[in-house]
Scaffold this motif. Structure first.
Motif, mmCIF file in Angstrom:
data_model
loop_
_atom_site.group_PDB
_atom_site.id
_atom_site.type_symbol
_atom_site.label_atom_id
_atom_site.label_comp_id
_atom_site.label_asym_id
_atom_site.label_seq_id
_atom_site.Cartn_x
_atom_site.Cartn_y
_atom_site.Cartn_z
ATOM 1 N N ASP A 126 -12.969 6.432 3.358
ATOM 2 C CA ASP A 126 -13.549 5.105 3.562
ATOM 3 C C ASP A 126 -12.521 4.023 3.228
ATOM 4 N N LEU A 127 -12.324 3.082 4.141
ATOM 5 C CA LEU A 127 -11.304 2.047 3.979
ATOM 6 C C LEU A 127 -11.499 1.259 2.686
ATOM 7 N N PHE A 128 -12.709 0.778 2.456
ATOM 8 C CA PHE A 128 -12.979 -0.049 1.283
ATOM 9 C C PHE A 128 -12.704 0.716 -0.003
ATOM 10 N N ASP A 129 -13.174 1.957 -0.088
ATOM 11 C CA ASP A 129 -13.016 2.730 -1.313
ATOM 12 C C ASP A 129 -11.558 3.098 -1.553
ATOM 13 N N GLN A 130 -10.839 3.470 -0.503
ATOM 14 C CA GLN A 130 -9.428 3.833 -0.685
ATOM 15 C C GLN A 130 -8.599 2.620 -1.097
ATOM 16 N N GLU A 131 -8.897 1.470 -0.518
ATOM 17 C CA GLU A 131 -8.187 0.253 -0.927
ATOM 18 C C GLU A 131 -8.485 -0.080 -2.392
ATOM 19 N N ARG A 132 -9.740 0.108 -2.794
ATOM 20 C CA ARG A 132 -10.127 -0.148 -4.184
ATOM 21 C C ARG A 132 -9.355 0.761 -5.137
ATOM 22 N N LYS A 133 -9.302 2.050 -4.807
ATOM 23 C CA LYS A 133 -8.635 2.996 -5.692
ATOM 24 C C LYS A 133 -7.131 2.731 -5.767
ATOM 25 N N LEU A 134 -6.532 2.387 -4.650
ATOM 26 C CA LEU A 134 -5.103 2.096 -4.664
ATOM 27 C C LEU A 134 -4.817 0.885 -5.543
ATOM 28 N N ALA A 135 -5.619 -0.155 -5.408
ATOM 29 C CA ALA A 135 -5.422 -1.358 -6.227
ATOM 30 C C ALA A 135 -5.606 -1.045 -7.706
ATOM 31 N N ALA A 136 -6.623 -0.253 -8.033
ATOM 32 C CA ALA A 136 -6.916 0.059 -9.430
ATOM 33 C C ALA A 136 -5.899 1.023 -10.030
ATOM 34 N N SER A 137 -5.226 1.794 -9.185
ATOM 35 C CA SER A 137 -4.272 2.790 -9.688
ATOM 36 C C SER A 137 -3.001 2.166 -10.238
ATOM 37 N N GLY A 138 -2.662 0.975 -9.770
ATOM 38 C CA GLY A 138 -1.409 0.351 -10.163
ATOM 39 C C GLY A 138 -0.190 0.931 -9.480
ATOM 40 N N LEU A 139 -0.405 1.757 -8.458
ATOM 41 C CA LEU A 139 0.705 2.433 -7.781
ATOM 42 C C LEU A 139 1.113 1.766 -6.469
ATOM 43 N N GLY A 140 0.353 0.775 -6.045
ATOM 44 C CA GLY A 140 0.555 0.214 -4.708
ATOM 45 C C GLY A 140 1.939 -0.341 -4.450
ATOM 46 N N ASP A 141 2.558 -0.929 -5.459
ATOM 47 C CA ASP A 141 3.853 -1.576 -5.249
ATOM 48 C C ASP A 141 4.983 -0.593 -4.960
ATOM 49 N N TYR A 142 4.761 0.669 -5.223
ATOM 50 C CA TYR A 142 5.803 1.661 -4.952
ATOM 51 C C TYR A 142 5.886 2.027 -3.471
ATOM 52 N N PHE A 143 4.867 1.684 -2.703
ATOM 53 C CA PHE A 143 4.814 2.129 -1.307
ATOM 54 C C PHE A 143 5.321 1.066 -0.349
ATOM 55 N N ASP A 144 6.091 1.518 0.632
ATOM 56 C CA ASP A 144 6.563 0.631 1.695
ATOM 57 C C ASP A 144 5.500 0.434 2.759
ATOM 58 N N ALA A 145 4.560 1.367 2.844
ATOM 59 C CA ALA A 145 3.484 1.254 3.830
ATOM 60 C C ALA A 145 2.295 2.074 3.365
ATOM 61 N N VAL A 146 1.118 1.677 3.803
ATOM 62 C CA VAL A 146 -0.117 2.386 3.495
ATOM 63 C C VAL A 146 -0.874 2.628 4.785
ATOM 64 N N GLU A 147 -1.247 3.867 5.021
ATOM 65 C CA GLU A 147 -2.021 4.235 6.208
ATOM 66 C C GLU A 147 -3.312 4.924 5.744
ATOM 67 N N ILE A 148 -4.448 4.281 6.000
ATOM 68 C CA ILE A 148 -5.757 4.869 5.712
ATOM 69 C C ILE A 148 -6.336 5.296 7.055
ATOM 70 N N VAL A 149 -6.441 6.600 7.251
ATOM 71 C CA VAL A 149 -6.757 7.150 8.571
ATOM 72 C C VAL A 149 -8.099 7.865 8.541
ATOM 73 N N SER A 150 -8.686 8.057 9.710
ATOM 74 C CA SER A 150 -9.981 8.731 9.799
ATOM 75 C C SER A 150 -9.855 10.233 9.612
#
Length: 232
Positions: A126-150
């Motif tokens: 789920d887009l909303f939940d995956q975005e939430r978890k990434l933000a809460a993880s504190g790991l987002g800044d390490y990635f050059d790109a994020v792909e949330i796929v079906s």
């Protein structure tokens, strides 16, 4: 040996805990339906519903909740009342709010690789939940790109690694699921690295491709830098 420029990481149960929350909620679901069926039967019917509904609802908590509601109605002969449905909805809402627990080695491994390789998060759900978890993880800044796929298949990896790297032949994909993270990445031409997790959803089970030259397995994420030395 090929030189790698791009590394893809799965999220759930590779970088942070996920399946444990599904299993805890399933245990709660069995308790809710205990007056109507034995726990093993409830779990069997729920898994069948999840498999049946993947093509309709996709992966993630929302589809899981809908499958629980469907299972409750099936087991009770459509007599599951509002209180039962409310309990299931509450359980799903709690799952969407659970704290994110990163796995050991996740942050130091990403920190050590960032800047040396293009790091791409490739996750389904789920887009909303995956975005939430990434933000809460504190790991987002390490990635050059994020792909949330079906879903994850060979075409997914070919597209993602062409868009964010130098193609699948110059990429490595790392994850806990042989079925979703490793086998389709190898089929696309990438190196597929399996990092086993103690808990794996039955739908994600697959046999390791023993003898496949693009397949690797490590016990933990902290072994990835040493593994990468093999590729120059």
């Amino acid at each position: 040996m090929r030189r790698l420029t791009t590394i893809g990481f799965d999220a759930d149960d590779t970088l942070w805990q996920n399946e444990q929350f599904f299993q805890l909620t399933e245990a709660r679901f069995r308790e809710i339906l205990a007056p109507h069926a034995e726990g093993a039967h409830v779990s069997e019917r729920l898994l069948a519903a999840e498999r049946r509904n993947l093509s309709h609802y996709g992966f993630g908590i929302k589809g899981f909740v809908l499958s629980m509601i469907e299972t409750a109605l099936d087991i009770t002969g459509d007599r599951a009342g509002p209180e039962t449905i409310r309990q299931i909805l509450d359980a799903g809402r709690e799952m969407m709010a659970h704290p994110v627990e990163t796995l050991p080695d996740a942050e130091p491994t990403l920190a050590g690789l960032a800047g040396q390789y293009r790091l791409v998060l490739v996750t389904k759900g789920d887009l909303f939940d995956q975005e939430r978890k990434l933000a809460a993880s504190g790991l987002g800044d390490y990635f050059d790109a994020v792909e949330i796929v079906s879903d994850k298949n060979a075409a997914t990896y070919r597209r993602v690694f062409a868009r964010h790297g130098d193609g699948p032949e110059r990429a490595m994909m790392i994850g806990n699921s042989l079925k979703s993270d490793v086998l389709p990445a190898i089929a696309a031409g990438s190196v597929g690295v399996h990092v086993p997790h103690a808990l794996t959803w039955a739908v994600e089970h697959a046999e390791p491709p023993v003898g496949e030259k693009l397949f690797r397995q490590v016990d933990r994420l902290g072994e990835i830098p040493s593994l990468l030395a093999e590729f120059g």
